[in-house]
Structure formats: C-alpha cells, structure tokens
Design a protein around this motif. Structure first.
Motif, PDB file in Angstrom:
ATOM      1  N   ILE A   1     112.378  77.479 157.797  1.00 27.42           N
ATOM      2  CA  ILE A   1     111.818  78.465 156.882  1.00 27.42           C
ATOM      3  C   ILE A   1     110.338  78.619 157.204  1.00 27.42           C
ATOM      4  CG2 ILE A   1     111.448  79.071 154.461  1.00 27.42           C
ATOM      5  CD1 ILE A   1     113.627  76.780 153.913  1.00 27.42           C
ATOM      6  N   SER A   2     109.893  79.837 157.420  1.00 26.24           N
ATOM      7  CA  SER A   2     108.494  80.069 157.763  1.00 26.24           C
ATOM      8  C   SER A   2     107.574  79.545 156.661  1.00 26.24           C
ATOM      9  CB  SER A   2     108.248  81.562 157.989  1.00 26.24           C
ATOM     10  OG  SER A   2     106.862  81.818 158.148  1.00 26.24           O
ATOM     11  N   VAL A   3     106.484  78.901 157.064  1.00 26.97           N
ATOM     12  CA  VAL A   3     105.529  78.395 156.071  1.00 26.97           C
ATOM     13  C   VAL A   3     104.848  79.544 155.332  1.00 26.97           C
ATOM     14  CG1 VAL A   3     105.092  76.233 157.299  1.00 26.97           C
ATOM     15  CG2 VAL A   3     103.704  78.244 157.822  1.00 26.97           C
ATOM     16  N   ASP A   4     104.947  80.763 155.870  1.00 24.72           N
ATOM     17  CA  ASP A   4     104.364  81.917 155.199  1.00 24.72           C
ATOM     18  C   ASP A   4     105.225  82.406 154.040  1.00 24.72           C
ATOM     19  OD1 ASP A   4     102.272  81.907 157.025  1.00 24.72           O
ATOM     20  OD2 ASP A   4     103.340  83.215 158.431  1.00 24.72           O
ATOM     21  N   GLU A   5     106.466  81.907 153.973  1.00 27.29           N
ATOM     22  CA  GLU A   5     107.395  82.349 152.934  1.00 27.29           C
ATOM     23  C   GLU A   5     106.933  81.955 151.535  1.00 27.29           C
ATOM     24  OE1 GLU A   5     110.931  83.573 152.593  1.00 27.29           O
ATOM     25  OE2 GLU A   5     110.038  84.766 154.187  1.00 27.29           O
ATOM     26  N   ALA A   6     106.532  80.688 151.419  1.00 32.92           N
ATOM     27  CA  ALA A   6     106.134  80.161 150.107  1.00 32.92           C
ATOM     28  C   ALA A   6     105.469  78.812 150.327  1.00 32.92           C
ATOM     29  CB  ALA A   6     107.342  80.014 149.192  1.00 32.92           C
ATOM     30  N   GLU A   7     104.833  78.319 149.275  1.00 29.22           N
ATOM     31  CA  GLU A   7     104.237  76.981 149.352  1.00 29.22           C
ATOM     32  C   GLU A   7     105.244  75.980 148.793  1.00 29.22           C
ATOM     33  OE1 GLU A   7     100.286  74.550 147.802  1.00 29.22           O
ATOM     34  OE2 GLU A   7     100.211  76.740 148.022  1.00 29.22           O
ATOM     35  N   LEU A   8     105.793  75.166 149.674  1.00 32.50           N
ATOM     36  CA  LEU A   8     106.829  74.209 149.287  1.00 32.50           C
ATOM     37  C   LEU A   8     106.321  72.787 149.465  1.00 32.50           C
ATOM     38  CD1 LEU A   8     109.881  75.862 151.113  1.00 32.50           C
ATOM     39  CD2 LEU A   8     109.135  76.220 148.757  1.00 32.50           C
ATOM     40  N   ASN A   9     106.974  71.877 148.779  1.00 37.16           N
ATOM     41  CA  ASN A   9     106.649  70.451 148.901  1.00 37.16           C
ATOM     42  C   ASN A   9     107.801  69.728 149.579  1.00 37.16           C
ATOM     43  OD1 ASN A   9     104.155  70.597 147.349  1.00 37.16           O
ATOM     44  ND2 ASN A   9     105.457  70.863 145.547  1.00 37.16           N
ATOM     45  N   ILE A  10     107.458  68.692 150.339  1.00 43.28           N
ATOM     46  CA  ILE A  10     108.481  67.844 150.929  1.00 43.28           C
ATOM     47  C   ILE A  10     109.304  67.233 149.791  1.00 43.28           C
ATOM     48  CG2 ILE A  10     108.950  65.870 152.423  1.00 43.28           C
ATOM     49  CD1 ILE A  10     107.575  68.313 153.764  1.00 43.28           C
ATOM     50  N   GLY A  11     110.628  67.312 149.898  1.00 41.99           N
ATOM     51  CA  GLY A  11     111.496  66.799 148.852  1.00 41.99           C
ATOM     52  C   GLY A  11     111.930  67.838 147.845  1.00 41.99           C
ATOM     53  N   ASP A  12     111.426  69.083 147.978  1.00 43.28           N
ATOM     54  CA  ASP A  12     111.860  70.164 147.095  1.00 43.28           C
ATOM     55  C   ASP A  12     113.272  70.615 147.439  1.00 43.28           C
ATOM     56  OD1 ASP A  12     109.519  70.283 145.672  1.00 43.28           O
ATOM     57  OD2 ASP A  12     108.755  72.110 146.619  1.00 43.28           O
ATOM     58  N   PHE A  13     114.036  71.006 146.429  1.00 38.06           N
ATOM     59  CA  PHE A  13     115.274  71.751 146.617  1.00 38.06           C
ATOM     60  C   PHE A  13     114.975  73.224 146.378  1.00 38.06           C
ATOM     61  CE2 PHE A  13     117.206  67.601 145.830  1.00 38.06           C
ATOM     62  CZ  PHE A  13     118.279  67.600 146.716  1.00 38.06           C
TER      63      PHE A  13
END
Length: 438
Positions: free
Chosen positions: A408-420
């Motif tokens: 998933i492109s990092v430009d898609e959204a700000e996600l955290n490691i361990g997120d579902f």
C-alpha cells in the motif's frame, strides 16, 4: 551505572526456534541488552541452529564459522551455539570449531541460560536462581507472536530427523499456554500463531485425548487476539470440529499450514506418512468444503528414494489439480538415523533440483492466477512494516515471512505498524498484491 553487555541471539530455521530464542532472551535480559539477529556490535553471540535438512545444516555451519572468525579476532567476547544442529553433531562441532565457548543442544532454556551466565562475567543474576517463566523477549514485531504448544513428535516419517533431535511429543500444559498467551496479549500481540511439529496431536500424551479444539476455544477467550492462525497440522486425524470452528469464528484465520509431502501412494507408504493418495485428496476436499475460501500452505518432497518419473508426474498433476494457494518444495536430503537413510538415495541431485524447479514453476502460475482472482475484492490487512514507498501488510490468508504480502503506497494514508485496515486489492503479481485503503 555500568553498561550492560550486549548479546545478539541469531536464530536460524523454523518459528519453533524463534520461540526458544525469545524464552532464552527473557532469561538473560536482566544481565544483557538483548538483540535479535542484529548486525550491530555485540559482546556475546548465541547462534540457535537448525539441523533439519542439508541446506539448513549448511546455513548453520556457515553462520557458526562466520562468527567464529569474529571470536578469533576478539571482536566478540563469547560465542555460544545451541539448537538442533548442536544437538545432533555436538562432538563433531566441538572437535572442529574451537572458537566456540559452549555448545548446547535442545536442553531446557533455563539450563542454557544458567550455563551462559555461569561462564560470563555478569554478576547481576546468579545462574542458580533462574527459573522458567512464561516471559519472552519477542524477535517478531510486537503485533504478532508464535505460541509453541508442544515439543517433539510421535510421528515416524521415514525422512524426518525431528524425533531424533527433539524426542517424542510432549504437550505444554494448557494452563501454561493460556498464561503465556495472556502475557503476549499484554505486550500488544494481535495475531497469535500456534505452532508445533503436529498441532493435531496436542494433549494425547497427557491423557490419551486430543485437546487442540479445547485449546483454541480457550485462546479465543483472550479478546486482544484478533487473529489466531494454525501452523503445522497433519492430515491424519485432523478434527472436523476445528475446521468448523475456523469457518464459524472470524477470529480464526481461514488458513492452514499442513505439509502433505507427496501424493503417490507408494511414495507415501515408503515415507511412512500413514495416509494414501485417496485419503489425502479427501482431506483437502473436506477442508475446502467445510471452510470455503480456506488458504492452504503445504510442502512437498521430491527425489525421495525410489521416486520414478511417473510418480513425480503424478505429483505435478496433483499440484495442478488442487491449486494450493501456497506451496513449497524441498529436494530430499538423506538424514542420518532416519529409516530413509538406509534406502538407496537413487535420484541424482541434478534431477532432484530439476523436479524442485518444475513444481515451483507450476506453483508460480497457480499463485498468479489465484492472486488475479482477488483483484477488486476488499480484505482486512494487518500492517507489518514500512519498506521504501510502501506499507507492507498481510491478509488472514498469509503468514509472516513465507506468504504473499499486500503493498500500500505510503501516500494513501498515515498508518501505524500493527494496524488493521480494509484494503481494496488493485493489482496482482506472482507473490504480492497492491491495494488502496478503503
């Protein structure tokens, strides 16, 4: 305040070794700063070896020799070797590699830890005070962990040295497993991966009954686990009730890692697998009927003594027909002390490798076809890490390190490691898929 010495635990082989290393780390962390598989400078190195097949043994020996050179050059203060290779070939290793300060087999972690502390300069904790507890210093990301539910194996497959190395099947008492799982949940683990040489045998050595279904039910009571994944089953005696639970309980991943090894009945008989072709096919069909959409990971051995070209083609046809979502292939490796070692290893090495390549080419096309069918679907994805311009995640159909990944492109959204996150799959490759956040 004195600096704690640094200890690097290098783990080779399977996830069962990972758990041993993590338990060892917990026993040593009072005295050492622990690193897992690090390339940073350390004072002490412990190598947890694998001795299962030829390639694994070669990797273990090369790793020992690499660190032995560092020990010889005084770039590390102490070097210890443990695990399966050391269990099988301890005397040979001691005679050949003198830079190692101690060789250990697969003894209890507390014994290994106590000896290492005894040999070290640390006085923080007396080695005689060590007791086994359920703590682990994880080598995995904090959102997933392995739970080893038993040790050893009572199956006597002709090619396998595990019973020689690890002994007979010994189930970990259920209450100990629950306590360990609860501690993992408190550490933030969201995906619990059950591992054993044979999950389906769990409990048989305790009271003559199989208790894997009961164990999974108890683990489901720990609400922090969003996924529970099953690794290393056995086709003979796999309980239908467990398959039905998998289908009905969304927190149990629709995934099973179950090595089949071959399909030709004569080969299966010589392998001492306890099942024939018809039983194997019926098991796969039954699992798929009870759990629609289940992802199978399996492994095969080619070049087993006596394997004819016709029997190999039978295996190829089986792989094409069954279209396993995940499959690995190993060339047969003769292991001392196993029943197959007494058989004539009559398939040339180059033929074995050709057969490995042929099966993997078939499987690669199956993998691409399977992935292309998933394009356009929306799936729940667990984010494992960031690499370059992508978040890297997995679905319930993919186990860490060995299966497909979702990019998933990092430009898609700000996600955290361990997120579902829910992801729409947009593009497929042989072993990876790309997606967009929904």
């Amino acid at each position: 305040m004195m600096r704690k010495p640094k200890i690097n635990i290098v783990t080779l082989g399977c996830s069962k070794n990972k758990v041993d290393s993590e338990r060892l780390a917990a026993s040593l962390c009072h005295c050492y700063d622990i690193m897992h598989d690090s390339d940073k400078k350390s004072d002490v190195v412990i190598i947890n070896t694998c001795g299962f097949i030829g390639d694994a043994k070669e990797e273990s020996i090369d790793t020992i020799l690499e660190y032995a050179e560092l020990r010889k050059a005084n770039k590390i203060k102490k070097l210890y070797v443990m695990g399966c290779l050391s269990q099988r070939y301890r005397k040979d290793l001691q005679n050949e590699i003198h830079e190692v300060d101690g060789f250990f087999g697969v003894e209890s972690v507390s014994l290994i830890a106590s000896q290492i502390l005894k040999f070290s300069d640390s006085q923080v904790l007396k080695f005689s005070d060590l007791k086994y507890n359920h703590e682990r210093v994880l080598s995995t990301p904090s959102h997933y962990a392995y739970l080893k539910i038993s040790e050893g194996c009572n199956r006597r497959c002709a090619f396998c040295a595990i019973p020689l190395i690890r002994g007979e099947h010994v189930s970990v008492p259920m209450e100990d497993l629950i306590k360990e799982a609860e501690l993992l949940a408190k550490k933030g683990v969201k995906e619990l991966i059950l591992i054993a040489q044979d999950l389906t045998y769990y409990g048989r050595d305790i009271d003559g009954q199989f208790h894997i279904v009961e164990l999974v039910k108890r683990l489901l009571e720990i609400k922090e686990f969003e996924w529970i994944r099953l690794h290393y089953g056995y086709p003979q005696g796999f309980p239908d009730e467990l398959l039905d639970m998998m289908n009905n309980e969304p927190r149990i991943c629709n995934y099973i890692d179950l090595p089949l090894q071959h399909i030709s009945t004569p080969i299966l008989k010589n392998m001492r697998r306890g099942v024939d072709k018809e039983q194997t096919i019926n098991f796969v069909k039954n699992a798929r009927n009870r759990v629609p959409g289940i992802a199978f990971r399996t492994t095969f051995i080619v070049g087993f003594p006596g394997e004819t070209e016709e029997q190999f083609e039978e295996l190829c046809d089986f792989v094409r027909e069954m279209k396993f979502e995940r499959a690995g292939v190993f060339a047969y490796s003769a292991e001392e002390g196993t029943p197959a070692y007494e058989m004539e290893d009559d398939v040339p090495e180059e033929v074995k490798q050709e057969r490995v390549d042929t099966i993997m080419a078939i499987q690669q096309n199956i993998s691409l076809e399977t992935n292309e069918k998933r394009v356009g679907t929306i799936e729940k994805v667990l984010i494992d890490r960031i690499e370059g311009d992508y978040y890297i995640g997995r679905t319930q159909y993919d186990s860490p390190e060995v299966d497909d990944e979702i990019l998933i492109s990092v430009d898609e959204a700000e996600l955290n490691i361990g997120d579902f996150v829910n992801v729409k799959l947009t593009k497929a490759d042989y072993f990876d898929l790309y997606g967009e956040i929904c």
